[in-house]
Scaffold this motif. Structure first.
Motif, PDB file in Angstrom:
ATOM      1  N   TYR A   1      33.472  46.950  58.006  1.00  0.00           N
ATOM      2  CA  TYR A   1      33.833  47.558  56.730  1.00  0.00           C
ATOM      3  C   TYR A   1      33.423  46.677  55.555  1.00  0.00           C
ATOM      4  CZ  TYR A   1      36.664  49.542  52.943  1.00  0.00           C
ATOM      5  OH  TYR A   1      37.078  50.087  51.752  1.00  0.00           O
ATOM      6  N   TYR A   2      33.886  45.443  55.555  1.00  0.00           N
ATOM      7  CA  TYR A   2      33.599  44.568  54.426  1.00  0.00           C
ATOM      8  C   TYR A   2      32.154  44.083  54.395  1.00  0.00           C
ATOM      9  CZ  TYR A   2      38.571  44.577  53.496  1.00  0.00           C
ATOM     10  OH  TYR A   2      39.856  44.973  53.200  1.00  0.00           O
ATOM     11  N   ASN A   3      31.467  44.116  55.543  1.00  0.00           N
ATOM     12  CA  ASN A   3      30.066  43.711  55.511  1.00  0.00           C
ATOM     13  C   ASN A   3      29.231  44.677  54.667  1.00  0.00           C
ATOM     14  OD1 ASN A   3      29.993  45.895  57.423  1.00  0.00           O
ATOM     15  ND2 ASN A   3      28.070  45.079  58.229  1.00  0.00           N
TER      16      ASN A   3
ATOM     17  N   ILE B   1      45.047  40.390  46.661  1.00  0.00           N
ATOM     18  CA  ILE B   1      44.260  40.021  47.833  1.00  0.00           C
ATOM     19  C   ILE B   1      42.842  39.731  47.380  1.00  0.00           C
ATOM     20  CG2 ILE B   1      43.278  40.801  50.028  1.00  0.00           C
ATOM     21  CD1 ILE B   1      45.780  42.545  50.382  1.00  0.00           C
ATOM     22  N   PHE B   2      42.298  38.592  47.788  1.00  0.00           N
ATOM     23  CA  PHE B   2      40.924  38.235  47.481  1.00  0.00           C
ATOM     24  C   PHE B   2      40.109  38.166  48.770  1.00  0.00           C
ATOM     25  CE2 PHE B   2      41.914  36.803  43.165  1.00  0.00           C
ATOM     26  CZ  PHE B   2      40.730  37.109  42.514  1.00  0.00           C
TER      27      PHE B   2
ATOM     28  N   ALA C   1      32.481  39.306  45.163  1.00  0.00           N
ATOM     29  CA  ALA C   1      33.829  39.244  45.735  1.00  0.00           C
ATOM     30  C   ALA C   1      34.532  40.575  45.526  1.00  0.00           C
ATOM     31  CB  ALA C   1      34.630  38.120  45.080  1.00  0.00           C
ATOM     32  N   ILE C   2      35.633  40.733  46.250  1.00  0.00           N
ATOM     33  CA  ILE C   2      36.478  41.925  46.125  1.00  0.00           C
ATOM     34  C   ILE C   2      37.908  41.459  45.893  1.00  0.00           C
ATOM     35  CG2 ILE C   2      37.366  43.994  47.272  1.00  0.00           C
ATOM     36  CD1 ILE C   2      34.816  43.994  48.964  1.00  0.00           C
ATOM     37  N   GLU C   3      38.589  42.147  44.987  1.00  0.00           N
ATOM     38  CA  GLU C   3      39.986  41.826  44.683  1.00  0.00           C
ATOM     39  C   GLU C   3      40.803  43.115  44.689  1.00  0.00           C
ATOM     40  OE1 GLU C   3      42.654  40.334  40.835  1.00  0.00           O
ATOM     41  OE2 GLU C   3      40.585  41.016  40.619  1.00  0.00           O
ATOM     42  N   TYR C   4      41.980  43.048  45.301  1.00  0.00           N
ATOM     43  CA  TYR C   4      42.912  44.180  45.288  1.00  0.00           C
ATOM     44  C   TYR C   4      44.219  43.730  44.650  1.00  0.00           C
ATOM     45  CZ  TYR C   4      39.769  46.179  48.820  1.00  0.00           C
ATOM     46  OH  TYR C   4      38.661  46.644  49.490  1.00  0.00           O
ATOM     47  N   LYS C   5      44.800  44.611  43.830  1.00  0.00           N
ATOM     48  CA  LYS C   5      46.101  44.352  43.233  1.00  0.00           C
ATOM     49  C   LYS C   5      47.036  45.508  43.553  1.00  0.00           C
ATOM     50  CE  LYS C   5      44.776  41.546  39.221  1.00  0.00           C
ATOM     51  NZ  LYS C   5      44.959  41.380  37.753  1.00  0.00           N
ATOM     52  N   PHE C   6      48.288  45.175  43.851  1.00  0.00           N
ATOM     53  CA  PHE C   6      49.308  46.189  44.118  1.00  0.00           C
ATOM     54  C   PHE C   6      50.489  45.906  43.186  1.00  0.00           C
ATOM     55  CE2 PHE C   6      46.890  45.442  47.941  1.00  0.00           C
ATOM     56  CZ  PHE C   6      46.618  46.712  48.425  1.00  0.00           C
ATOM     57  N   ALA C   7      50.873  46.902  42.390  1.00  0.00           N
ATOM     58  CA  ALA C   7      51.951  46.699  41.423  1.00  0.00           C
ATOM     59  C   ALA C   7      52.720  48.003  41.223  1.00  0.00           C
ATOM     60  CB  ALA C   7      51.384  46.219  40.099  1.00  0.00           C
ATOM     61  N   SER C   8      53.984  47.851  40.845  1.00  0.00           N
ATOM     62  CA  SER C   8      54.825  49.028  40.589  1.00  0.00           C
ATOM     63  C   SER C   8      54.645  49.541  39.172  1.00  0.00           C
ATOM     64  CB  SER C   8      56.299  48.696  40.840  1.00  0.00           C
ATOM     65  OG  SER C   8      56.698  47.611  40.017  1.00  0.00           O
TER      66      SER C   8
ATOM     67  N   ASN D   1      39.035  45.756  42.364  1.00  0.00           N
ATOM     68  CA  ASN D   1      38.015  45.152  41.498  1.00  0.00           C
ATOM     69  C   ASN D   1      36.854  44.647  42.346  1.00  0.00           C
ATOM     70  OD1 ASN D   1      39.506  45.527  39.111  1.00  0.00           O
ATOM     71  ND2 ASN D   1      40.617  43.618  39.413  1.00  0.00           N
ATOM     72  N   HIS D   2      35.662  45.132  42.067  1.00  0.00           N
ATOM     73  CA  HIS D   2      34.454  44.693  42.761  1.00  0.00           C
ATOM     74  C   HIS D   2      33.573  43.948  41.764  1.00  0.00           C
ATOM     75  CE1 HIS D   2      34.858  47.274  46.515  1.00  0.00           C
ATOM     76  NE2 HIS D   2      35.870  47.634  45.749  1.00  0.00           N
ATOM     77  N   TYR D   3      33.278  42.691  42.070  1.00  0.00           N
ATOM     78  CA  TYR D   3      32.525  41.832  41.162  1.00  0.00           C
ATOM     79  C   TYR D   3      31.071  41.719  41.624  1.00  0.00           C
ATOM     80  CZ  TYR D   3      37.170  40.335  39.579  1.00  0.00           C
ATOM     81  OH  TYR D   3      38.454  40.304  39.094  1.00  0.00           O
ATOM     82  N   PHE D   4      30.131  41.793  40.655  1.00  0.00           N
ATOM     83  CA  PHE D   4      28.701  41.741  40.966  1.00  0.00           C
ATOM     84  C   PHE D   4      28.001  40.740  40.055  1.00  0.00           C
ATOM     85  CE2 PHE D   4      30.273  45.941  41.984  1.00  0.00           C
ATOM     86  CZ  PHE D   4      29.708  46.228  43.221  1.00  0.00           C
TER      87      PHE D   4
END
Length: 227
Positions: free
Chosen positions: A105-107, A135-136, A211-218, A200-203
């Motif tokens: 998946y991440y590849n 998550i990074f 890199a890939i970043e995920y955030k989870f918030a209420s 967030n996908h950084y290029f």
């Protein structure tokens, strides 16, 4: 030149020559006092001088870190919304940090081989009235000198920009999900409560993934217009 200025100059040289990299944790003031065989006051003055020059960040209760090279102006130009000062009183708690294979998946997302290693870092950013899980996913080849300590002092963009490639593009995706048992416990909410998941996908300038970043918030400051 006074003694504390000599110590500050030596530490500046250590930073400028790469002995201490961006985001790296410096020895605590007590250790610096022993290393330089000086008083605590002298060490404090030397560190204060580096802080004033924006070369060192002092995080209360955490430690001393080499300051990021990105300026506030650059960050605001990149995103238009990030204001690093709002995070000064936040506490970051590392939950997981390890190397794993990218897998099938991440590849694809990171354009690397499935057998290549990536850093998986999960942490909580805790403020007075909120908790955010982040998550990074960082490819080892792009971040060969990565140190987990930089998580405690750098912003998301600064972390991503600390590798071999520099950030030029940021793609974001916002989803509304429900909390599972793990997220509910970590974010202090109930199972099945609505949560925001921000990807967030950084290029780099060549549109190569960094890199890939995920955030989870209420809660979030995003505004979604359906009209």
């Amino acid at each position: 030149m006074k003694l504390f200025e000599k110590i500050a100059a030596h530490l500046m040289d250590e930073i400028n020559t790469g002995h201490y990299r961006v985001g790296a944790e410096l020895p605590p003031e007590g250790q610096l006092q022993k290393d330089y065989d000086v008083s605590r006051t002298t060490v404090r003055k030397a560190v204060d001088l580096l802080v004033d020059k924006n070369m060192v960040v002092r995080k209360k209760g955490v430690g001393l870190f080499v300051a990021p090279t990105l300026s506030t102006q650059n960050i605001l130009e990149m995103t238009g919304i990030i204001k690093p000062h709002i995070y000064q009183n936040h506490k970051k708690i590392i939950k997981e940090a390890y190397l794993r294979q990218a897998g099938s998946y991440y590849n694809q997302l990171l354009k690397i081989k499935s057998s290549e290693l990536i850093y998986y870092i999960s942490f909580l950013e805790v403020a007075k009235n909120s908790v955010v899980k982040e998550i990074f996913l960082l490819p080892l080849n792009n971040f060969p000198d990565f140190q987990i300590s930089i998580i405690k002092v750098l912003s998301a963009l600064e972390i991503t920009n600390s590798g071999k490639k520099k950030v030029d593009k940021l793609e974001q995706d916002l989803q509304l999900i429900v909390a599972n048992a793990e997220l509910a416990k970590q974010l202090r909410c109930k199972i099945n409560d609505p949560l925001f998941k921000i990807s967030n996908h950084y290029f780099d300038i060549n549109r190569e993934p960094i890199a890939i970043e995920y955030k989870f918030a209420s809660n979030t400051k995003y505004v979604v217009d359906f009209t």
